[in-house]
Scaffold this motif. Structure first.
Motif, short mmCIF file in Angstrom:
data_model
loop_
_atom_site.label_atom_id
_atom_site.label_comp_id
_atom_site.label_asym_id
_atom_site.label_seq_id
_atom_site.Cartn_x
_atom_site.Cartn_y
_atom_site.Cartn_z
N SER A 59 9.16 -9.70 -2.44
CA SER A 59 7.87 -9.76 -3.15
C SER A 59 6.75 -9.28 -2.24
O SER A 59 6.93 -9.13 -1.03
N GLY A 60 5.58 -9.10 -2.84
CA GLY A 60 4.41 -8.74 -2.05
C GLY A 60 4.03 -9.86 -1.10
O GLY A 60 3.61 -9.63 0.03
N THR A 61 4.18 -11.09 -1.57
CA THR A 61 3.88 -12.25 -0.74
C THR A 61 4.76 -12.25 0.51
O THR A 61 4.27 -12.48 1.62
N LEU A 137 -6.65 -5.80 5.16
CA LEU A 137 -7.40 -5.14 4.09
C LEU A 137 -6.57 -5.18 2.80
O LEU A 137 -5.38 -5.47 2.84
N GLU A 138 -7.21 -4.84 1.69
CA GLU A 138 -6.51 -4.87 0.40
C GLU A 138 -6.97 -3.71 -0.50
O GLU A 138 -8.16 -3.56 -0.73
N ASN A 139 -6.00 -2.90 -0.95
CA ASN A 139 -6.33 -1.72 -1.77
C ASN A 139 -5.23 -1.46 -2.80
O ASN A 139 -4.10 -1.23 -2.41
N LEU A 170 -2.58 -3.44 5.80
CA LEU A 170 -3.14 -3.16 4.48
C LEU A 170 -2.23 -3.72 3.40
O LEU A 170 -1.07 -3.31 3.29
N ASP A 171 -2.76 -4.66 2.61
CA ASP A 171 -2.05 -5.15 1.43
C ASP A 171 -2.33 -4.13 0.32
O ASP A 171 -3.37 -4.14 -0.32
N GLY A 172 -1.37 -3.24 0.16
CA GLY A 172 -1.52 -2.17 -0.84
C GLY A 172 -0.64 -2.43 -2.05
O GLY A 172 0.01 -1.52 -2.55
N GLY A 209 10.58 -6.57 -6.23
CA GLY A 209 10.56 -6.03 -4.88
C GLY A 209 9.27 -5.37 -4.43
O GLY A 209 8.45 -4.92 -5.22
N SER A 210 9.14 -5.38 -3.11
CA SER A 210 8.01 -4.74 -2.43
C SER A 210 8.54 -4.05 -1.20
O SER A 210 9.66 -4.33 -0.76
N LEU A 211 7.74 -3.17 -0.63
CA LEU A 211 8.11 -2.54 0.62
C LEU A 211 7.02 -2.69 1.64
O LEU A 211 5.83 -2.56 1.33
C1 LIG Z 1 0.53 -9.21 -6.59
C2 LIG Z 1 -0.11 -9.09 -5.28
C3 LIG Z 1 0.51 -9.56 -4.13
C4 LIG Z 1 1.78 -10.38 -4.13
O1 LIG Z 1 2.83 -9.85 -4.76
P1 LIG Z 1 3.98 -10.78 -5.35
O2 LIG Z 1 5.08 -9.80 -5.54
O3 LIG Z 1 3.44 -11.34 -6.62
O4 LIG Z 1 4.29 -11.81 -4.35
C5 LIG Z 1 -0.14 -9.38 -2.93
N1 LIG Z 1 -1.33 -8.76 -2.87
C6 LIG Z 1 -1.95 -8.29 -3.96
C7 LIG Z 1 -3.27 -7.60 -3.82
C8 LIG Z 1 -1.38 -8.45 -5.21
O5 LIG Z 1 -2.01 -8.01 -6.29
#
Ligand SMILES: *Cc1c(COP(=O)(O)O)cnc(C)c1O
Length: 346
Positions: A59-61, A137-139, A170-172, A209-211
């Protein structure tokens, strides 16, 4: 009555082509790095983000947490936006599991952290202080309504951080939305940072999934943290296969989600009682203000009963997110239902 669910782009279901690729996927044990499909996805992701290597996470988390674990040591401080996803929605894992102090500084309205708030938050070397290790950062910026960080801004703030000895993550999660909206390759938005992650399971429509992407050396260490977090998956090629289809076929179509978001935003702007800042609608998110004649939670509940799914954003604000499973006619229908409801409540 059709449900028009605008709560999130995570609601997108995998396509037929994805399911087919999952069924056919060649797999192996990814903990031994022997899953050819995962390897292919990681290579593709690294190339698209302009990095040496990538790591497939659940996940992104998990990607953000693994990045923070890899960039820092327990007791370090990280600087991140007061509206950042990592601060709001990741269960405080950076503090609990990585043991870092989360130092928030105010995001501006478009999700940026300006030099005048970042610079003073960077610690000098002093016996009383934790060490500032990382800038996050977040984009696109989720809580700021899907707003975009430009390549120029990203380079400038990363340069400042690097000059002061910090690393930059960067949280992309939705970086491809930003890239498509700007008409640039995603790598232009991630070139200046040390690590970047993105989600396959949002607008790109993959199920899981995330990368996380960065240098090879970084990824070797990140892989071990992922293992410790319990994220060492075995025949993960089954899910990675859908991610490959997402990256190969779903990126350019994000422009359609941006078009439906514009359509929704302009429609909302015409409804008496609804307030919206059209400048903030830059990708697939639409944040608007509900009227004072009804509580915002009640508004959302009533709209849900009328088959329009929305999410609460705090204060009087509500968010709607467009995605592959809602087209222009669905947006027209949602606008009709909102307009009728607004007339009803006078
Ligand atoms: C959704 C999201 C995450 C987390 O992703 P999950 O797969 O839901 O854990 C992280 N950062 C941002 C900006 C998001 O929108």
């Amino acid at each position: 009555m059709k449900d028009i669910d605008l709560r999130s782009d995570t609601l997108t279901l995998p396509t037929k082509e994805m399911r087919h690729a999952m069924y056919e996927a060649e797999v192996g044990d990814d903990v031994f790095k022997e899953d050819p499909t995962v390897n292919r996805l990681e290579e593709l992701a690294a190339n698209m983000l302009g990095k040496e290597a990538a790591l497939f996470t659940a996940s992104g988390t998990m990607s953000n947490l693994v990045a923070i674990l890899t960039h820092t040591r327990p007791g370090d401080e990280i600087i991140l936006g007061s509206e950042s996803h990592t601060f709001w929605y990741e269960v405080g894992g950076a503090s609990t599991l990585a043991g870092v102090v989360m130092r928030t500084v105010p995001n501006d309205e478009e999700g940026r952290l300006t030099p005048d708030v970042v610079e003073p938050a960077i610690r000098t070397k002093e016996i009383h202080y934790p060490e500032t290790a990382l800038l996050c950062l977040e984009n696109t910026h989720s809580r700021c309504g899907g707003t975009i960080l430009s390549p120029e801004y990203t380079s400038a703030i990363a340069e400042l951080a690097h000059r002061r000895g910090l690393r930059v993550h960067l949280d992309g999660a939705r970086i491809f939305n930003a890239a498509v909206a700007l008409g640039v390759p995603a790598s232009e938005l991630s070139g200046a940072v040390d690590s970047v992650c993105f989600c396959l399971s949002k607008g790109l429509s993959a199920p899981v999934g995330s990368l996380l992407c960065g240098t090879q050396e970084f990824m070797d260490r990140a892989r071990k943290w992922r293992k410790m977090m319990g994220g060492g998956m075995r025949q993960a090629g089954i899910i990675a296969a859908a991610g490959i289809i997402a990256l190969e076929t779903m990126v350019n179509r994000l422009a359609e989600d941006h078009a439906t978001a514009q359509h929704l935003a302009h429609g909302l702007a015409r409804i008496p009682g609804i307030t919206i800042n059209l400048d903030r609608v830059q990708t697939n998110m639409v944040v608007f203000e509900t009227p004072t004649t009804i509580s915002t939670l009640e508004f959302i509940k009533q709209m849900d009963a009328l088959g329009v799914g929305l999410l609460y954003r705090g204060g009087r604000m509500v968010r709607a997110v467009t995605h592959r499973m809602v087209g222009t006619t669905d947006i027209d229908e949602a606008l009709n239902r909102i307009e009728l409801f607004m007339k009803d409540i006078g």
